[in-house]
Design a protein around this motif. Structure first.
Motif, PDB file in Angstrom:
ATOM      1  N   VAL A 172       0.839  -1.200   0.000  1.00  0.00           N
ATOM      2  CA  VAL A 172       0.000   0.000   0.000  1.00  0.00           C
ATOM      3  C   VAL A 172       0.874   1.249   0.000  1.00  0.00           C
ATOM      4  O   VAL A 172       1.841   1.329   0.757  1.00  0.00           O
ATOM      5  N   LEU A 173       0.496   2.209  -0.843  1.00  0.00           N
ATOM      6  CA  LEU A 173       1.151   3.527  -0.843  1.00  0.00           C
ATOM      7  C   LEU A 173       0.255   4.504  -0.104  1.00  0.00           C
ATOM      8  O   LEU A 173      -0.918   4.667  -0.462  1.00  0.00           O
ATOM      9  N   ARG A 174       0.799   5.123   0.937  1.00  0.00           N
ATOM     10  CA  ARG A 174       0.098   6.185   1.657  1.00  0.00           C
ATOM     11  C   ARG A 174       1.118   7.218   2.087  1.00  0.00           C
ATOM     12  O   ARG A 174       2.309   6.910   2.178  1.00  0.00           O
ATOM     13  N   THR A 175       0.659   8.395   2.359  1.00  0.00           N
ATOM     14  CA  THR A 175       1.556   9.478   2.758  1.00  0.00           C
ATOM     15  C   THR A 175       1.728   9.478   4.277  1.00  0.00           C
ATOM     16  O   THR A 175       0.803   9.109   5.000  1.00  0.00           O
ATOM     17  N   PRO A 176       2.905   9.889   4.762  1.00  0.00           N
ATOM     18  CA  PRO A 176       3.108   9.956   6.208  1.00  0.00           C
ATOM     19  C   PRO A 176       2.194  10.987   6.887  1.00  0.00           C
ATOM     20  O   PRO A 176       1.730  10.766   7.992  1.00  0.00           O
ATOM     21  N   LEU A 177       1.973  12.096   6.218  1.00  0.00           N
ATOM     22  CA  LEU A 177       1.084  13.142   6.721  1.00  0.00           C
ATOM     23  C   LEU A 177      -0.250  13.041   5.986  1.00  0.00           C
ATOM     24  O   LEU A 177      -0.409  12.237   5.062  1.00  0.00           O
ATOM     25  N   ASP A 178      -1.185  13.873   6.346  1.00  0.00           N
ATOM     26  CA  ASP A 178      -2.449  13.977   5.621  1.00  0.00           C
ATOM     27  C   ASP A 178      -2.117  14.174   4.141  1.00  0.00           C
ATOM     28  O   ASP A 178      -1.331  15.059   3.790  1.00  0.00           O
ATOM     29  N   PRO A 179      -2.663  13.335   3.252  1.00  0.00           N
ATOM     30  CA  PRO A 179      -2.290  13.455   1.833  1.00  0.00           C
ATOM     31  C   PRO A 179      -2.629  14.820   1.227  1.00  0.00           C
ATOM     32  O   PRO A 179      -1.935  15.273   0.309  1.00  0.00           O
ATOM     33  N   GLU A 180      -3.650  15.484   1.744  1.00  0.00           N
ATOM     34  CA  GLU A 180      -3.962  16.843   1.247  1.00  0.00           C
ATOM     35  C   GLU A 180      -2.768  17.765   1.475  1.00  0.00           C
ATOM     36  O   GLU A 180      -2.397  18.545   0.601  1.00  0.00           O
ATOM     37  N   VAL A 181      -2.156  17.663   2.646  1.00  0.00           N
ATOM     38  CA  VAL A 181      -0.988  18.482   2.979  1.00  0.00           C
ATOM     39  C   VAL A 181       0.196  18.075   2.103  1.00  0.00           C
ATOM     40  O   VAL A 181       0.868  18.913   1.503  1.00  0.00           O
ATOM     41  N   THR A 182       0.442  16.771   2.008  1.00  0.00           N
ATOM     42  CA  THR A 182       1.574  16.269   1.223  1.00  0.00           C
ATOM     43  C   THR A 182       1.493  16.736  -0.227  1.00  0.00           C
ATOM     44  O   THR A 182       2.494  17.173  -0.798  1.00  0.00           O
ATOM     45  N   PHE A 183       0.304  16.656  -0.840  1.00  0.00           N
ATOM     46  CA  PHE A 183       0.171  16.998  -2.256  1.00  0.00           C
ATOM     47  C   PHE A 183       0.053  18.495  -2.477  1.00  0.00           C
ATOM     48  O   PHE A 183       0.427  18.987  -3.541  1.00  0.00           O
ATOM     49  N   THR A 184      -0.458  19.225  -1.509  1.00  0.00           N
ATOM     50  CA  THR A 184      -0.481  20.678  -1.630  1.00  0.00           C
ATOM     51  C   THR A 184       0.949  21.214  -1.536  1.00  0.00           C
ATOM     52  O   THR A 184       1.330  22.107  -2.281  1.00  0.00           O
ATOM     53  N   ASP A 185       1.744  20.615  -0.632  1.00  0.00           N
ATOM     54  CA  ASP A 185       3.147  21.034  -0.491  1.00  0.00           C
ATOM     55  C   ASP A 185       3.937  20.751  -1.760  1.00  0.00           C
ATOM     56  O   ASP A 185       4.728  21.579  -2.199  1.00  0.00           O
ATOM     57  N   ASP A 186       3.740  19.577  -2.338  1.00  0.00           N
ATOM     58  CA  ASP A 186       4.503  19.197  -3.529  1.00  0.00           C
ATOM     59  C   ASP A 186       3.607  18.376  -4.460  1.00  0.00           C
ATOM     60  O   ASP A 186       3.518  17.154  -4.326  1.00  0.00           O
ATOM     61  N   PRO A 187       2.937  19.031  -5.404  1.00  0.00           N
ATOM     62  CA  PRO A 187       2.007  18.336  -6.307  1.00  0.00           C
ATOM     63  C   PRO A 187       2.656  17.222  -7.139  1.00  0.00           C
ATOM     64  O   PRO A 187       1.980  16.280  -7.545  1.00  0.00           O
ATOM     65  N   LEU A 188       3.958  17.298  -7.365  1.00  0.00           N
ATOM     66  CA  LEU A 188       4.649  16.268  -8.131  1.00  0.00           C
ATOM     67  C   LEU A 188       4.509  14.893  -7.470  1.00  0.00           C
ATOM     68  O   LEU A 188       4.552  13.862  -8.135  1.00  0.00           O
ATOM     69  N   ARG A 189       4.261  14.884  -6.179  1.00  0.00           N
ATOM     70  CA  ARG A 189       4.117  13.618  -5.455  1.00  0.00           C
ATOM     71  C   ARG A 189       2.885  12.834  -5.915  1.00  0.00           C
ATOM     72  O   ARG A 189       2.849  11.618  -5.763  1.00  0.00           O
ATOM     73  N   MET A 190       1.917  13.505  -6.480  1.00  0.00           N
ATOM     74  CA  MET A 190       0.748  12.787  -7.015  1.00  0.00           C
ATOM     75  C   MET A 190       1.176  11.904  -8.186  1.00  0.00           C
ATOM     76  O   MET A 190       0.731  10.757  -8.305  1.00  0.00           O
ATOM     77  N   LEU A 191       2.034  12.427  -9.038  1.00  0.00           N
ATOM     78  CA  LEU A 191       2.548  11.638 -10.160  1.00  0.00           C
ATOM     79  C   LEU A 191       3.465  10.523  -9.663  1.00  0.00           C
ATOM     80  O   LEU A 191       3.445   9.415 -10.196  1.00  0.00           O
ATOM     81  N   ARG A 192       4.245  10.818  -8.618  1.00  0.00           N
ATOM     82  CA  ARG A 192       5.109   9.781  -8.041  1.00  0.00           C
ATOM     83  C   ARG A 192       4.272   8.624  -7.499  1.00  0.00           C
ATOM     84  O   ARG A 192       4.673   7.470  -7.602  1.00  0.00           O
ATOM     85  N   ALA A 193       3.124   8.933  -6.920  1.00  0.00           N
ATOM     86  CA  ALA A 193       2.245   7.874  -6.400  1.00  0.00           C
ATOM     87  C   ALA A 193       1.833   6.942  -7.532  1.00  0.00           C
ATOM     88  O   ALA A 193       1.885   5.712  -7.392  1.00  0.00           O
ATOM     89  N   CYS A 194       1.446   7.516  -8.653  1.00  0.00           N
ATOM     90  CA  CYS A 194       1.027   6.707  -9.805  1.00  0.00           C
ATOM     91  C   CYS A 194       2.195   5.893 -10.350  1.00  0.00           C
ATOM     92  O   CYS A 194       2.045   4.698 -10.656  1.00  0.00           O
ATOM     93  N   ARG A 195       3.357   6.517 -10.463  1.00  0.00           N
ATOM     94  CA  ARG A 195       4.537   5.823 -10.980  1.00  0.00           C
ATOM     95  C   ARG A 195       4.951   4.679 -10.067  1.00  0.00           C
ATOM     96  O   ARG A 195       5.195   3.562 -10.526  1.00  0.00           O
ATOM     97  N   LEU A 196       5.013   4.944  -8.758  1.00  0.00           N
ATOM     98  CA  LEU A 196       5.419   3.897  -7.816  1.00  0.00           C
ATOM     99  C   LEU A 196       4.395   2.765  -7.754  1.00  0.00           C
ATOM    100  O   LEU A 196       4.762   1.600  -7.657  1.00  0.00           O
ATOM    101  N   SER A 197       3.125   3.116  -7.834  1.00  0.00           N
ATOM    102  CA  SER A 197       2.075   2.093  -7.832  1.00  0.00           C
ATOM    103  C   SER A 197       2.257   1.152  -9.017  1.00  0.00           C
ATOM    104  O   SER A 197       2.197  -0.069  -8.875  1.00  0.00           O
ATOM    105  N   ALA A 198       2.504   1.731 -10.180  1.00  0.00           N
ATOM    106  CA  ALA A 198       2.705   0.915 -11.388  1.00  0.00           C
ATOM    107  C   ALA A 198       4.003   0.110 -11.307  1.00  0.00           C
ATOM    108  O   ALA A 198       4.025  -1.071 -11.637  1.00  0.00           O
TER     109      ALA A 198
END
Length: 192
Positions: free
Chosen positions: A148-174
């Motif tokens: 499972v991929l999840r963020t250490p902090l609230d994902p809203e905070v994680t992705f607002t801080d660095d939107p590129l992490r949303m793409l990393r989630a997709c890449r790592l999942s694949a």
């Protein structure tokens, strides 16, 4: 090749103030525990201390192939050792200004550093000298075992801080065949 690079790093820092304080973090440790040997030729090392000083030591001991490239604002330094690119990071705590991916960085603890990382499975630490692996957040091993991929902090905070992490989630999942946690998927959809 990576084993040789790790040996060189251990030998170069043994008997120094950095012995026992350097920790491998991120993809290398994750992939090691997954039994994947296809990890890239890069290593991330974190310490509660001055990353640039470690990079300078590696250069002075003729271990690094080039003078360190440092990023003082972020507390990072990069060198090449053996066949690997080695990024050294001062454990840090960070905050973001609205609309900027560039954090305001201040020295922090290994725990604070783990909280600021992209996904729990990338927060595991392996002591360079002892080989001990620790899970500072107490979540990474469980998520790794469950795939499972999840963020250490609230994902809203994680992705607002660095939107590129949303793409990393997709890449790592694949790449890993992992499921993205429901709350993480919801935050990706909300912030896309």
């Amino acid at each position: 090749p990576m084993d040789e690079t790790l040996r060189i790093l251990r030998d170069a820092t043994r008997g120094t103030e950095f012995e026992g304080r350097l920790h491998l973090v991120g993809g290398y440790v994750r992939d090691l525990l997954l039994g994947r040997d296809d990890h890239a030729t890069d290593l991330d090392l974190v310490l509660e201390g001055d990353a640039a000083a470690v990079a300078r030591l590696l250069w002075e001991r003729r271990v690094a192939r080039h003078h360190p490239v440092t990023y003082p604002a972020f507390g990072t330094a990069m060198v090449h050792v053996g066949d690997a690119q080695v990024e050294l990071v001062t454990a840090r705590d960070e905050s973001y200004q609205k609309g900027s991916r560039k954090p305001q960085v201040r020295p922090g603890t290994l725990l604070a550093d783990a909280r600021r990382r992209d996904f729990t499975v990338n927060t595991l630490l392996q002591n360079l000298h002892t080989g001990e692996i620790v899970d500072p957040l107490g979540m990474a091993r469980t998520d790794l075992a469950a795939g499972v991929l999840r963020t250490p902090l609230d994902p809203e905070v994680t992705f607002t801080d660095d939107p590129l992490r949303m793409l990393r989630a997709c890449r790592l999942s694949a790449k890993l065949g992992f499921t993205i946690a429901d709350e993480t998927v919801a935050a990706i959809s909300a912030n896309a």
